[in-house]
Design an enzyme around this catalytic site. Sequence first.
Site, mmCIF file in Angstrom:
data_model
loop_
_atom_site.group_PDB
_atom_site.id
_atom_site.type_symbol
_atom_site.label_atom_id
_atom_site.label_comp_id
_atom_site.label_asym_id
_atom_site.label_seq_id
_atom_site.Cartn_x
_atom_site.Cartn_y
_atom_site.Cartn_z
ATOM 1 N N SER A 20 -31.170 -18.386 75.557
ATOM 2 C CA SER A 20 -31.786 -17.230 74.904
ATOM 3 C C SER A 20 -32.785 -16.542 75.829
ATOM 4 O O SER A 20 -32.841 -15.311 75.905
ATOM 5 C CB SER A 20 -32.494 -17.678 73.615
ATOM 6 O OG SER A 20 -31.580 -18.181 72.679
ATOM 7 N N SER A 164 -31.831 -14.030 61.437
ATOM 8 C CA SER A 164 -31.059 -14.009 62.676
ATOM 9 C C SER A 164 -31.902 -13.392 63.781
ATOM 10 O O SER A 164 -32.280 -12.218 63.699
ATOM 11 C CB SER A 164 -29.775 -13.197 62.497
ATOM 12 O OG SER A 164 -29.184 -12.908 63.752
ATOM 13 N N GLN A 166 -30.793 -12.594 66.591
ATOM 14 C CA GLN A 166 -29.998 -11.546 67.219
ATOM 15 C C GLN A 166 -30.149 -10.224 66.480
ATOM 16 O O GLN A 166 -30.302 -9.167 67.104
ATOM 17 C CB GLN A 166 -28.535 -11.973 67.282
ATOM 18 C CG GLN A 166 -28.297 -13.160 68.223
ATOM 19 C CD GLN A 166 -26.846 -13.589 68.272
ATOM 20 O OE1 GLN A 166 -25.989 -13.007 67.608
ATOM 21 N NE2 GLN A 166 -26.552 -14.610 69.055
ATOM 22 N N ASP A 312 -27.644 -23.880 65.895
ATOM 23 C CA ASP A 312 -26.700 -24.200 66.963
ATOM 24 C C ASP A 312 -26.531 -25.701 67.166
ATOM 25 O O ASP A 312 -25.550 -26.138 67.780
ATOM 26 C CB ASP A 312 -27.139 -23.564 68.278
ATOM 27 C CG ASP A 312 -26.956 -22.052 68.288
ATOM 28 O OD1 ASP A 312 -26.078 -21.560 67.559
ATOM 29 O OD2 ASP A 312 -27.698 -21.364 69.014
ATOM 30 N N ARG A 343 -17.674 -23.366 62.294
ATOM 31 C CA ARG A 343 -18.131 -24.712 62.639
ATOM 32 C C ARG A 343 -18.177 -25.662 61.445
ATOM 33 O O ARG A 343 -18.207 -26.880 61.651
ATOM 34 C CB ARG A 343 -19.488 -24.634 63.353
ATOM 35 C CG ARG A 343 -19.353 -24.074 64.760
ATOM 36 C CD ARG A 343 -20.660 -23.948 65.490
ATOM 37 N NE ARG A 343 -20.427 -23.443 66.852
ATOM 38 C CZ ARG A 343 -21.359 -22.893 67.609
ATOM 39 N NH1 ARG A 343 -22.597 -22.779 67.157
ATOM 40 N NH2 ARG A 343 -21.068 -22.458 68.821
#
Length: 426
Positions: A20, A164, A166, A312, A343
């Site tokens: 990141s 988030s 992002q 993650d 996932r």
Amino acid sequence: MAITKANSLKGEIKVPGDKSISHRGVMFGAISEGTTELTGFLDGADCRSTIGCFRAMGIDISQNADHVVIHGKGLHGLKAPSQMLDVGNSGTTTRLISGILAGQPFVSSLNGDESIQKRPMGRIITPLTQMGAHIRSIKDNGCAPLEIGGSPLKAIHYDSPVASAQVKSCVLLAGLYADGVTSVTEPVVSRNHTELMLSGFGADIKSEDLTASIVGNPKLIGQKIEVPGDISSAAYFIVAGLICENADLLIKNVNTNPTRAGIIKVAQDMGGNIELLNERIVSGEPVADIHVTSSILHGCEVSGDIIPTLIDELPVIAVMAACASGTTTIKDSAELKVKESDRIATVTENLKNMECDITPTDDGMIINGGNPLKGTTVKTYLDHRIAMSFAIAGLVAQGETTFDNEECCCISYPNFFRTLNSIINK
């Protein structure tokens, strides 16, 4: 590559630089004035995609392994690329660069691999459109390829429906090009690397409770940044040290930012022997050495506000849960469905193939752990975190664990298997 049960894990290791922070260092350096120098940069496929995109927009970037120098051209110095920008497999590149591109006077387009073309971009299209940006999904399916830019932006306050980093970062970066104050409120605080780093570059950016805000049109100045080790990469070795017999590992120089380090708390909640040593601040980020030893683990619930701090790491946390006695319940994690793979599905499939008692749910999974795992051929679905998580499972499984694709690890950890082999049975 075949993994077999380890008799011991011993050693001192370093993991690659934080992904990141590496992404952001290149991006922010490119739109700053003067030179930005990154040491400890993650030389992985995703971060190379970010470098490639900014080179395509006229930024001079030199790289020698983990040392990167960016010669920035200021907030308005980017040039229109001559062809479609290639973001590869990188969701971070896609979403963050979209915020920067939204404020440019030129129109650009971007696209990535098959995985990126399936990941949801409506979550950035909505706020950027509210800011007056021209942004559209070229295939009109809410995914890449995207066409962006060419419109003046206005400051907004955006209530994000998802926690988030992002999405938050995309809106804040677009806010650099808008008049006034742009702010984002999240349901839960997500990782705050953008806020910390942009402040260091000179932006007027603030965080209060669940809201981050930025003042438009700052003068950003290049910086020297030491990138610490990525806790997402350290996570595999944290779990390995906890679940393997005769394990004693020291993982040096790891970013322990509390918006990222939820795996440490979960490991402690499950009874793990884990301690932070040599705690310090490096380039504005908390850093420590992490010491782990073999542990007797028990199940727990992983849910709520902690989820954004370990999203993650949930695949390898599921492996840890499979090796713990009792039941572990993972909730509030529907975001797992829209990562490089689904996932929830991929973790469930592979753990079932290793004869773990696991049940998928709409927003997570229920794992009844403590029974021996058995080796299998791991179906990675080209997802780096699935491949590495199940390599760790292979260390405690009976028989061999192999992979349908191990090269996908290069996305975030090119030397993963080399590091792993360096500590097995030493």
